[in-house]
Write an enzyme that holds these catalytic residues in place. Structure first.
Site, PDB file in Angstrom:
ATOM      1  N   LYS A 196       0.835  -1.213   0.000  1.00  0.00           N
ATOM      2  CA  LYS A 196       0.000   0.000   0.000  1.00  0.00           C
ATOM      3  C   LYS A 196       0.872   1.268   0.000  1.00  0.00           C
ATOM      4  CE  LYS A 196      -2.267  -1.007   3.810  1.00  0.00           C
ATOM      5  NZ  LYS A 196      -1.589  -2.280   4.184  1.00  0.00           N
ATOM      6  N   ARG A 246      -9.491   0.293   9.254  1.00  0.00           N
ATOM      7  CA  ARG A 246      -9.042  -1.072   9.525  1.00  0.00           C
ATOM      8  C   ARG A 246     -10.113  -1.885  10.222  1.00  0.00           C
ATOM      9  NH1 ARG A 246      -3.245   0.314   9.361  1.00  0.00           N
ATOM     10  NH2 ARG A 246      -1.990  -1.566   9.454  1.00  0.00           N
ATOM     11  N   ARG A 256      11.486  -5.641   4.912  1.00  0.00           N
ATOM     12  CA  ARG A 256      11.214  -4.233   4.592  1.00  0.00           C
ATOM     13  C   ARG A 256      12.160  -3.287   5.349  1.00  0.00           C
ATOM     14  NH1 ARG A 256       5.170  -2.077   5.022  1.00  0.00           N
ATOM     15  NH2 ARG A 256       5.323  -2.665   7.212  1.00  0.00           N
ATOM     16  N   ARG A 283      11.289  -1.055  10.733  1.00  0.00           N
ATOM     17  CA  ARG A 283      10.238  -0.640  11.673  1.00  0.00           C
ATOM     18  C   ARG A 283      10.205  -1.576  12.878  1.00  0.00           C
ATOM     19  NH1 ARG A 283       4.790   0.376   8.213  1.00  0.00           N
ATOM     20  NH2 ARG A 283       3.979  -0.724  10.020  1.00  0.00           N
ATOM     21  N   ARG A 320       0.058  -9.043  13.527  1.00  0.00           N
ATOM     22  CA  ARG A 320      -0.548  -8.045  12.634  1.00  0.00           C
ATOM     23  C   ARG A 320      -1.368  -8.727  11.543  1.00  0.00           C
ATOM     24  NH1 ARG A 320       4.439  -4.969  10.714  1.00  0.00           N
ATOM     25  NH2 ARG A 320       3.011  -3.684   9.504  1.00  0.00           N
TER      26      ARG A 320
HETATM   27  P1  AMP Z   1       0.717   0.564   9.191  1.00  0.00           P
HETATM   28  O1  AMP Z   1       1.849   1.493   8.993  1.00  0.00           O
HETATM   29  O2  AMP Z   1      -0.509   0.963   8.417  1.00  0.00           O
HETATM   30  O3  AMP Z   1       1.106  -0.876   8.976  1.00  0.00           O
HETATM   31  O4  AMP Z   1       0.304   0.686  10.734  1.00  0.00           O
HETATM   32  C1  AMP Z   1       1.198   0.356  11.765  1.00  0.00           C
HETATM   33  C2  AMP Z   1       0.446   0.192  13.075  1.00  0.00           C
HETATM   34  O5  AMP Z   1      -0.213   1.432  13.422  1.00  0.00           O
HETATM   35  C3  AMP Z   1      -0.677  -0.837  13.072  1.00  0.00           C
HETATM   36  O6  AMP Z   1      -0.210  -2.160  13.296  1.00  0.00           O
HETATM   37  C4  AMP Z   1      -1.550  -0.328  14.218  1.00  0.00           C
HETATM   38  O7  AMP Z   1      -0.976  -0.621  15.481  1.00  0.00           O
HETATM   39  C5  AMP Z   1      -1.473   1.179  14.018  1.00  0.00           C
HETATM   40  N1  AMP Z   1      -2.523   1.649  13.091  1.00  0.00           N
HETATM   41  C6  AMP Z   1      -2.334   2.211  11.868  1.00  0.00           C
HETATM   42  N2  AMP Z   1      -3.516   2.524  11.289  1.00  0.00           N
HETATM   43  C7  AMP Z   1      -4.468   2.113  12.159  1.00  0.00           C
HETATM   44  C8  AMP Z   1      -5.884   2.134  12.125  1.00  0.00           C
HETATM   45  N3  AMP Z   1      -6.573   2.612  11.071  1.00  0.00           N
HETATM   46  N4  AMP Z   1      -6.546   1.634  13.206  1.00  0.00           N
HETATM   47  C9  AMP Z   1      -5.898   1.164  14.268  1.00  0.00           C
HETATM   48  N5  AMP Z   1      -4.556   1.091  14.363  1.00  0.00           N
HETATM   49  C10 AMP Z   1      -3.841   1.581  13.316  1.00  0.00           C
END
Ligand code: AMP
Length: 217
Positions: free
Chosen positions: A13, A88, A127, A160, A171
């Protein structure tokens, strides 16, 4: 044009969002990026969010819904945006729909990037991201990044905190349980487009462009 990218962690994404921003001049709204920046700056929000993120759990709905609502109201979002990593959960999707109605905006397309589960773990643990320019790499398929230096800008590459094997497993489980149902949610709304994300980045991007050319206003 207002877009949403759906897909499991590691589906690509962020990579596709970067290409879409360049091609269409859209604003990138990534809740993960917003939360990571808050955590790095040690704001109260960031400190609270970091625990959830490091465990691979979702940050509470009300927190992220508030962040996105505020971001959507900023002037630059008026010219088109890409939602990446939000919503999400169905609660978040319902809240988004209400917020967009209130702002007189609508989503033009939801792109679901589908990638085989096996490849996701491999991609996530390989990554690396650049601290300076934000570019995303894969150390396995791009060995030139193994030195830890960004080939684009010379910045430092980092992994990360939540891209470790243990967190990645959780996740992906959370994705299946809470986020995957959104595919049916947006299919029912008639705005879902599915793209095979198992292919090289540029092929995936070409497919997304074809979708957008068909659904742009
Ligand atoms: P991402 O960078 O989108 O993979 O997000 C990393 C982490 O941020 C996720 O594993 C969640 O802990 C938190 N996070 C990001 N977006 C959301 C969301 N829309 N709702 C809840 N937690 C989020």
């Amino acid at each position: 044009m207002n877009l949403m990218l759906l897909g499991a962690p590691g589906a690509g994404k962020g990579t596709q969002a970067a290409k879409l921003i360049e091609a269409y001049g859209l604003v990138h709204i990534s809740t993960g990026d917003i939360l990571r920046a808050a955590a790095a700056n040690k704001t109260p929000l960031g400190i609270a969010a970091k625990g959830y993120m490091d465990r691979g759990e979702l940050v509470p709905d009300m927190v992220v819904i508030g962040l996105v609502k505020a971001r959507l109201q900023e002037p630059d979002a008026a010219h088109g945006f890409i939602l990446d990593g939000f919503p999400r959960t169905v609660v978040q999707a319902d809240a988004l729909s209400k917020a967009l109605d209130e702002l007189g905006k609508r989503l033009d397309a939801v792109i679901s990037i589908d990638v085989d589960k096996r490849a996701l773990v491999e991609r996530l643990t390989a990554r690396r991201a650049c601290r300076s320019c934000g570019a995303i790499y894969n150390v396995m398929s791009q060995p030139q990044t193994a030195s830890g230096v960004c080939p684009a800008c010379g910045g430092e590459l980092y992994q990360r905190d939540d891209d470790t094997v243990a967190t990645v497993t959780n996740r992906l489980k959370v994705y299946e349980e809470s986020t995957a149902p959104l595919i049916a949610y947006y299919r029912d709304k008639g705005i879902l487009h599915e793209v095979d994300g198992n292919r090289p980045v540029d092929e995936v991007f070409a497919s997304i462009r074809r979708v957008l050319e068909g659904s742009a206003r």
